[in-house]
Enzyme design. Structure first.
Site, short mmCIF file in Angstrom:
data_model
loop_
_atom_site.label_atom_id
_atom_site.label_comp_id
_atom_site.label_asym_id
_atom_site.label_seq_id
_atom_site.Cartn_x
_atom_site.Cartn_y
_atom_site.Cartn_z
CE LYS A 11 8.02 5.55 -4.71
NZ LYS A 11 6.91 6.51 -4.91
CB THR A 18 6.46 6.99 -12.36
OG1 THR A 18 7.52 7.69 -11.71
CG2 THR A 18 6.60 7.15 -13.86
N GLY A 19 5.46 7.91 -9.48
CA GLY A 19 5.29 7.59 -8.07
C GLY A 19 3.85 7.74 -7.63
#
Length: 273
Positions: free
Chosen positions: A182, A217-218
């Site tokens: 990511k 978010t992860g």
């Protein structure tokens, strides 16, 4: 007759502010049409921007939660988040291996190697990293490190898209499982993630949303991937859908003011469609 709702299990820490951890995972599962189960690994006192305290659940209690859920629910996918210690990570791997060896159905497993909070606070005990590499990563359908986590695993910094490609390829070769690297911390006009599977690199890109101070978010991303796998879709397909979901959640983030009248942000886990 209506089709059954798929079931997914998150093995993660509890975030009292509900922006990350098991709470974020469960909200994501619900938004994506999945019934969510949780096995808690630790309790985290945190708000966006600051981790105040972490207390671990015993490894045996973590194992007990997973074992009873595997025995009683038709789980279609599993994701792991913050595991906190090597003992907990090892015990989880043991439970999953035992389940499989005793004839349990092979399940998609998304391993999010949560090591450091967005605030920079250390979340994972350093001795746990070796356990992740030896015990958990071989069980994964996909591992989802961010750039900081990948840099920790590789002992070097990742500074641009070229080094991202090199890092993702190296991690896939090292662990023998697909890797979603990511790239949101890289900056630029777009947030770019790279899936490396069977030596093939697939790029996922979305406009980078600026001025939003979120956390989780992860967690949301990996939970959305697990939800898609629980629905029976392919890994590249569910990553694309999860990327869109997280991007929408960030764009429609929740805002509030704290006691000091400072504005704080958190993800909206049910973005408008």
């Amino acid at each position: 007759m209506a089709s059954e709702i798929p079931v997914a299990l998150t093995i993660a820490g509890s975030d009292c502010s509900a922006g990350a951890g098991a709470q974020a995972d469960l909200k994501t599962f619900s938004a994506l049409g999945v019934y969510g189960l949780s096995a808690l690994t630790c309790i985290v006192a945190e708000t966006p921007g600051k981790v105040h305290r972490i207390e671990a659940v015993s490894a045996e209690m973590v194992a007990a939660q997973i074992e009873i859920l595997l025995a009683k629910f038709p789980i279609a996918a599993i994701k792991t988040g913050l595991l906190h210690s090597g003992e907990i990570a090892w015990r989880i791997a043991e439970v999953l291996r035992t389940w499989k060896s005793c004839g349990g159905m092979a399940l998609p497993v998304v391993i999010d190697p949560v090591m450091v909070a967005t605030s920079g606070d250390l979340l994972l005990q350093k001795e746990a990293i070796d356990v992740y590499e030896r015990e958990l990563f071989p069980l994964a359908t996909v591992i989802t490190p961010n750039l900081d986590e990948a840099a920790t695993l590789l002992s070097r910094k990742i500074v641009d898209l070229a080094s991202m490609r090199q890092a993702g390829t190296e991690l896939e070769k090292r662990y023998g499982v697909p890797v979603l690297l990511k790239g949101g911390h890289l900056g630029g006009t777009h947030a770019i993630d790279l899936l490396v599977a069977d030596g093939v690199v697939t790029e996922f890109s979305a406009p980078f949303t600026r001025g939003v101070q979120t956390h989780g978010t992860g967690c949301t991303y990996s939970a959305a991937i697990a939800a898609g796998l629980a629905h029976g879709r392919s890994l590249p397909e569910v990553i694309g859908e999860a990327k869109d979901f997280v991007t929408a959640a960030i764009a429609q983030h929740y805002r509030w003011k704290d006691a000091t009248d400072a504005e704080t942000h958190a993800l909206n886990h049910q973005p408008e469609r």
